[in-house]
Design a protein around this motif. Structure first.
Motif, PDB file in Angstrom:
ATOM      1  N   PRO A 226       0.805  -1.229   0.000  1.00  0.00           N
ATOM      2  CA  PRO A 226       0.000   0.000   0.000  1.00  0.00           C
ATOM      3  C   PRO A 226       0.831   1.269   0.000  1.00  0.00           C
ATOM      4  O   PRO A 226       0.400   2.297  -0.493  1.00  0.00           O
ATOM      5  CB  PRO A 226      -0.844  -0.134   1.281  1.00  0.00           C
ATOM      6  N   GLN A 227       2.048   1.205   0.545  1.00  0.00           N
ATOM      7  CA  GLN A 227       2.878   2.411   0.602  1.00  0.00           C
ATOM      8  C   GLN A 227       3.580   2.728  -0.710  1.00  0.00           C
ATOM      9  O   GLN A 227       4.301   3.716  -0.805  1.00  0.00           O
ATOM     10  CB  GLN A 227       3.952   2.278   1.697  1.00  0.00           C
ATOM     11  N   MET A 228       3.397   1.902  -1.755  1.00  0.00           N
ATOM     12  CA  MET A 228       4.128   2.101  -2.998  1.00  0.00           C
ATOM     13  C   MET A 228       3.776   3.430  -3.668  1.00  0.00           C
ATOM     14  O   MET A 228       4.536   3.934  -4.497  1.00  0.00           O
ATOM     15  CB  MET A 228       3.850   0.944  -3.956  1.00  0.00           C
ATOM     16  N   LYS A 229       2.656   4.030  -3.319  1.00  0.00           N
ATOM     17  CA  LYS A 229       2.299   5.347  -3.837  1.00  0.00           C
ATOM     18  C   LYS A 229       3.408   6.347  -3.566  1.00  0.00           C
ATOM     19  O   LYS A 229       3.646   7.271  -4.351  1.00  0.00           O
ATOM     20  CB  LYS A 229       0.991   5.804  -3.192  1.00  0.00           C
ATOM     21  N   ARG A 230       4.125   6.155  -2.442  1.00  0.00           N
ATOM     22  CA  ARG A 230       5.197   7.072  -2.070  1.00  0.00           C
ATOM     23  C   ARG A 230       6.374   7.023  -3.034  1.00  0.00           C
ATOM     24  O   ARG A 230       7.182   7.931  -3.083  1.00  0.00           O
ATOM     25  CB  ARG A 230       5.706   6.750  -0.659  1.00  0.00           C
ATOM     26  N   PHE A 231       6.470   5.934  -3.794  1.00  0.00           N
ATOM     27  CA  PHE A 231       7.569   5.774  -4.735  1.00  0.00           C
ATOM     28  C   PHE A 231       7.237   6.327  -6.117  1.00  0.00           C
ATOM     29  O   PHE A 231       8.049   6.241  -7.031  1.00  0.00           O
ATOM     30  CB  PHE A 231       7.906   4.285  -4.916  1.00  0.00           C
ATOM     31  N   GLN A 232       6.036   6.816  -6.288  1.00  0.00           N
ATOM     32  CA  GLN A 232       5.539   7.150  -7.627  1.00  0.00           C
ATOM     33  C   GLN A 232       6.516   8.008  -8.434  1.00  0.00           C
ATOM     34  O   GLN A 232       6.892   7.641  -9.555  1.00  0.00           O
ATOM     35  CB  GLN A 232       4.193   7.858  -7.503  1.00  0.00           C
ATOM     36  N   SER A 233       6.928   9.124  -7.878  1.00  0.00           N
ATOM     37  CA  SER A 233       7.821  10.029  -8.614  1.00  0.00           C
ATOM     38  C   SER A 233       9.155   9.369  -8.921  1.00  0.00           C
ATOM     39  O   SER A 233       9.715   9.540 -10.009  1.00  0.00           O
ATOM     40  CB  SER A 233       8.044  11.317  -7.820  1.00  0.00           C
ATOM     41  N   ALA A 234       9.681   8.606  -7.950  1.00  0.00           N
ATOM     42  CA  ALA A 234      10.978   7.959  -8.152  1.00  0.00           C
ATOM     43  C   ALA A 234      10.913   6.896  -9.237  1.00  0.00           C
ATOM     44  O   ALA A 234      11.816   6.777 -10.069  1.00  0.00           O
ATOM     45  CB  ALA A 234      11.450   7.348  -6.837  1.00  0.00           C
ATOM     46  N   ILE A 235       9.834   6.103  -9.245  1.00  0.00           N
ATOM     47  CA  ILE A 235       9.683   5.048 -10.262  1.00  0.00           C
ATOM     48  C   ILE A 235       9.581   5.657 -11.651  1.00  0.00           C
ATOM     49  O   ILE A 235      10.257   5.228 -12.599  1.00  0.00           O
ATOM     50  CB  ILE A 235       8.446   4.192  -9.951  1.00  0.00           C
ATOM     51  N   ILE A 236       8.755   6.679 -11.787  1.00  0.00           N
ATOM     52  CA  ILE A 236       8.563   7.305 -13.097  1.00  0.00           C
ATOM     53  C   ILE A 236       9.849   7.975 -13.566  1.00  0.00           C
ATOM     54  O   ILE A 236      10.220   7.889 -14.742  1.00  0.00           O
ATOM     55  CB  ILE A 236       7.399   8.305 -13.038  1.00  0.00           C
ATOM     56  N   SER A 237      10.554   8.610 -12.639  1.00  0.00           N
ATOM     57  CA  SER A 237      11.823   9.242 -13.009  1.00  0.00           C
ATOM     58  C   SER A 237      12.852   8.216 -13.455  1.00  0.00           C
ATOM     59  O   SER A 237      13.602   8.445 -14.412  1.00  0.00           O
ATOM     60  CB  SER A 237      12.376  10.049 -11.829  1.00  0.00           C
ATOM     61  N   ARG A 238      12.880   7.079 -12.782  1.00  0.00           N
ATOM     62  CA  ARG A 238      13.834   6.031 -13.171  1.00  0.00           C
ATOM     63  C   ARG A 238      13.532   5.545 -14.590  1.00  0.00           C
ATOM     64  O   ARG A 238      14.449   5.381 -15.402  1.00  0.00           O
ATOM     65  CB  ARG A 238      13.755   4.868 -12.175  1.00  0.00           C
ATOM     66  N   ILE A 239      12.260   5.331 -14.910  1.00  0.00           N
ATOM     67  CA  ILE A 239      11.899   4.885 -16.254  1.00  0.00           C
ATOM     68  C   ILE A 239      12.274   5.937 -17.284  1.00  0.00           C
ATOM     69  O   ILE A 239      12.771   5.631 -18.378  1.00  0.00           O
ATOM     70  CB  ILE A 239      10.401   4.545 -16.315  1.00  0.00           C
ATOM     71  N   LYS A 240      12.075   7.202 -16.949  1.00  0.00           N
ATOM     72  CA  LYS A 240      12.443   8.280 -17.879  1.00  0.00           C
ATOM     73  C   LYS A 240      13.944   8.307 -18.136  1.00  0.00           C
ATOM     74  O   LYS A 240      14.391   8.537 -19.263  1.00  0.00           O
ATOM     75  CB  LYS A 240      11.982   9.625 -17.314  1.00  0.00           C
ATOM     76  N   VAL A 241      14.729   8.091 -17.070  1.00  0.00           N
ATOM     77  CA  VAL A 241      16.184   8.044 -17.242  1.00  0.00           C
ATOM     78  C   VAL A 241      16.561   6.903 -18.189  1.00  0.00           C
ATOM     79  O   VAL A 241      17.383   7.066 -19.096  1.00  0.00           O
ATOM     80  CB  VAL A 241      16.875   7.874 -15.874  1.00  0.00           C
ATOM     81  N   MET A 242      15.960   5.734 -17.976  1.00  0.00           N
ATOM     82  CA  MET A 242      16.260   4.575 -18.832  1.00  0.00           C
ATOM     83  C   MET A 242      15.886   4.840 -20.286  1.00  0.00           C
ATOM     84  O   MET A 242      16.538   4.359 -21.210  1.00  0.00           O
ATOM     85  CB  MET A 242      15.514   3.348 -18.312  1.00  0.00           C
ATOM     86  N   ALA A 243      14.777   5.609 -20.502  1.00  0.00           N
ATOM     87  CA  ALA A 243      14.275   5.842 -21.864  1.00  0.00           C
ATOM     88  C   ALA A 243      14.855   7.102 -22.495  1.00  0.00           C
ATOM     89  O   ALA A 243      14.476   7.447 -23.622  1.00  0.00           O
ATOM     90  CB  ALA A 243      12.751   5.935 -21.833  1.00  0.00           C
ATOM     91  N   GLY A 244      15.749   7.791 -21.790  1.00  0.00           N
ATOM     92  CA  GLY A 244      16.352   8.992 -22.352  1.00  0.00           C
ATOM     93  C   GLY A 244      15.395  10.168 -22.438  1.00  0.00           C
ATOM     94  O   GLY A 244      15.532  11.027 -23.320  1.00  0.00           O
ATOM     95  N   MET A 245      14.433  10.242 -21.529  1.00  0.00           N
ATOM     96  CA  MET A 245      13.464  11.336 -21.530  1.00  0.00           C
ATOM     97  C   MET A 245      13.915  12.464 -20.594  1.00  0.00           C
ATOM     98  O   MET A 245      14.842  12.308 -19.800  1.00  0.00           O
ATOM     99  CB  MET A 245      12.095  10.815 -21.065  1.00  0.00           C
ATOM    100  N   ASP A 246      13.198  13.561 -20.680  1.00  0.00           N
ATOM    101  CA  ASP A 246      13.442  14.708 -19.807  1.00  0.00           C
ATOM    102  C   ASP A 246      12.699  14.473 -18.492  1.00  0.00           C
ATOM    103  O   ASP A 246      11.469  14.531 -18.453  1.00  0.00           O
ATOM    104  CB  ASP A 246      12.953  15.985 -20.490  1.00  0.00           C
TER     105      ASP A 246
END
Length: 568
Positions: A226-246
């Motif tokens: 249930p606490q995974m909501k707290r990771f939301q920004s970090a998870i999305i940022s990690r995927i963006k880094v992997m995909a070469g996004m801003d």
């Protein structure tokens, strides 16, 4: 002491009745030399199946053999063992009686395991034996994917779970790269690939974060803490880094691409982000390079349809259009057509957005609209490259359609896709784009509509008791019933209890004859064209689906789910 342990192990192995004396001796040596992973050695040496060995060993040790995950486990029992220990040792607590904690494991001889669990839980430990895969599934079900990552971060105090992070965490350098979000993102990609998934959807909700995998065309939610909501920004940022996004741009949609090697297999991942009310929604499309490299015999075509398509894709010129909604397998079919006719004496060029599979011997061009390289521009320049066969990823506008048709009229074979509901609808779609009917009639050779349906699991499918009134209400071909067997799903471990494994295609092939060309020129409706084609031997998507039902490939429910009733 070591000798006593060795003698006890030898006695237990003998009591199972599964091994010869030389095998017992080798297992005893392996046990002494390694970390006590006896079951792993038994399976690796192919001396016995894991479930059979554990069942026999449990009987010899006089402890329970269980299949965990079938029965719920109370929350207070799950909390007795730290999440980190559950995933590290692949164990799971299943029952607590009078201070005795029963823990399921597949490796009861791991040194120090019982002592570690006793110190962590404060309870006396008794083991039960269960297959490792069952324990792993149960751990994900009860604790959620990434629970060990969350537990570790809390222990390291790297994230305050009582503080609303919001957009604050954007730079993953603030996190433990090896043990936290990086591991979690890699884990969900691996799990989706392992479960034969094609898409991962990360969807922020108001109070939680939802992750769903699309497996065989159907979305399945993934259990998360249930606490995974707290990771939301970090998870999305990690995927963006992997995909070469801003990673700083959160207000606009973005597209990217990731290339990863998973268990020795190259996987390309298309990434799309979209801002929503509660944060960015992320979709990942997994493209296995090897899975696109197959011929038409793997598309699920019946012999008559396969022979017909073989003749059509070898025509010297004209357009072959593959139609259907997004995710219906159109691109896979086009690659199979190209793979079938690819040879050194043909120059084949493609214009795609994106390039889903890389094919040897074919010149593939990636569209880049941001610099002006659109389908129309690419196609116009391709004609100066002396092609024999051209594949256009999708006809989206009048300009692209016009150039493709003129290419077909000047001696080129053109493959492309359109988004229409059936084969005949592609003709009126081209006319609606602004293409003159006589040009459509002169250039289009055939139209193929297709859908993907789930295939029955061969391990658990069973005959379906025929309900004749129900079949008659569906306009099912009752005259074919005596020659086929209708099956239904049962569900087993092989198919994750769904009753289905993989997908296959159903097809509607409309060959443009001289009579149909005249109907196109006369601007007759798609319904009239379809009616004429049916009267002259064409079968609809639903008819092809019924054939696959009779062949035991799929179910009535699947065909009804993906096709509309034949009004004609």
């Amino acid at each position: 002491m070591a000798g006593a342990v060795s003698n006890r192990l030898t006695g237990l192995l003998e009591a199972t009745g599964l091994f010869t004396p030389p095998q017992i001796e080798e297992l005893a040596i392996k046990q002494r030399e390694s970390e006590g992973l006896l079951t792993t050695h038994v399976v690796a040496l192919e001396y016995a199946r894991e479930d059979a060995f554990l069942a026999a060993l449990a009987k010899a040790m006089q402890i329970p053999y269980v299949r965990v995950g079938d029965q719920p486990v109370p929350g207070e029992v799950l909390e007795k063992v730290p999440t980190k220990a559950v995933f590290q040792y692949n164990v799971i607590p299943i029952r607590l009686d009078n201070g005795v904690l029963r823990v399921a494991t597949s490796e009861p001889f791991r040194p120090g395991l019982a002592d570690s669990l006793r110190l962590a839980s404060g309870c006396r430990i008794r083991f039960a034996l269960s297959p490792s895969a069952d324990i792993e599934k149960a751990a994900k079900k009860f604790y959620g994917v990434g629970a060990d990552t969350l537990d570790r971060l809390r222990a390291d105090k790297q994230l305050d779970l009582d503080e609303d992070l919001g957009p604050g965490i954007g730079d993953l350098n603030d996190l433990d790269q090896e043990a936290s979000v990086v591991k979690f993102v890699n884990q969900i990609i691996w799990e989706c690939h392992h479960d034969r998934g094609t898409d991962i959807h990360i969807e922020p909700m108001e109070n939680d974060l939802r992750i769903r995998y699309r497996i065989d065309g159907v979305l399945h939610p993934t259990p998360l803490p249930p606490q995974m909501k707290r990771f939301q920004s970090a998870i999305i940022s990690r995927i963006k880094v992997m995909a070469g996004m801003d990673i700083a741009e959160k207000r606009l949609p973005q597209d990217g691409r990731i290339s990863r090697k998973v268990k020795g297999e190259e996987i390309d991942i298309r990434v799309s982000t979209m801002p929503t009310v509660y944060g960015e929604s992320v979709s990942l499309r997994l493209l296995m390079r090897s899975s696109g490299m197959f011929g038409m015999d793997k598309l699920g075509l019946f012999k008559d349809d396969e022979d017909l398509l073989h003749r059509l894709i070898r025509r010297p010129h004209g357009i072959l259009l593959n139609t259907g909604p997004t995710g219906s397998g159109k691109s896979t079919s086009l690659y199979a057509w190209l793979h079938t006719i690819n040879s050194v004496d043909k120059r084949i060029l493609t214009v795609e957005d994106p390039i889903e599979y890389e094919m040897a011997g074919i010149n593939q061009i990636q569209m880049r609209p941001e610099i002006g390289l659109t389908f129309a521009v690419g196609l116009r320049h391709i004609l100066r490259q002396d092609p024999d066969v051209i594949m256009v990823g999708e006809i989206r506008d009048q300009e692209t359609a016009d150039i493709a048709i003129r290419a077909a009229l000047t001696g080129h074979l053109v493959f492309s896709t359109l988004h229409t509901n059936d084969a005949a609808g592609a003709i009126t779609r081209l006319v609606d784009m602004g293409i003159e009917p006589f040009l459509v009639a002169s250039s289009v050779e055939a139209l193929v509509a297709q859908r993907l349906i789930r295939s029955l699991c061969p391990h658990c499918k069973r005959p379906w008791p025929v309900d004749r009134p129900f079949l008659e209400s569906l306009s099912f071909p009752m005259d074919k019933l005596p020659t086929g067997t209708i099956c239904e799903p049962a569900g087993c471990e092989e198919c994750r209890g769904t009753g289905y494994i993989g997908r296959t295609g159903i097809y509607e092939i409309l060959v443009v004859t001289d009579a149909i060309r005249q109907m196109v020129v006369d601007r007759q409706s798609a319904a009239d064209i379809k009616q004429y084609a049916l009267a002259n031997g064409m079968h609809t998507l639903r008819m092809d689906g019924w054939r696959k039902v009779l062949a035991g490939v799929t179910t009535l429910e699947e065909v009804i789910r993906v096709t509309s009733e034949d009004e004609t």
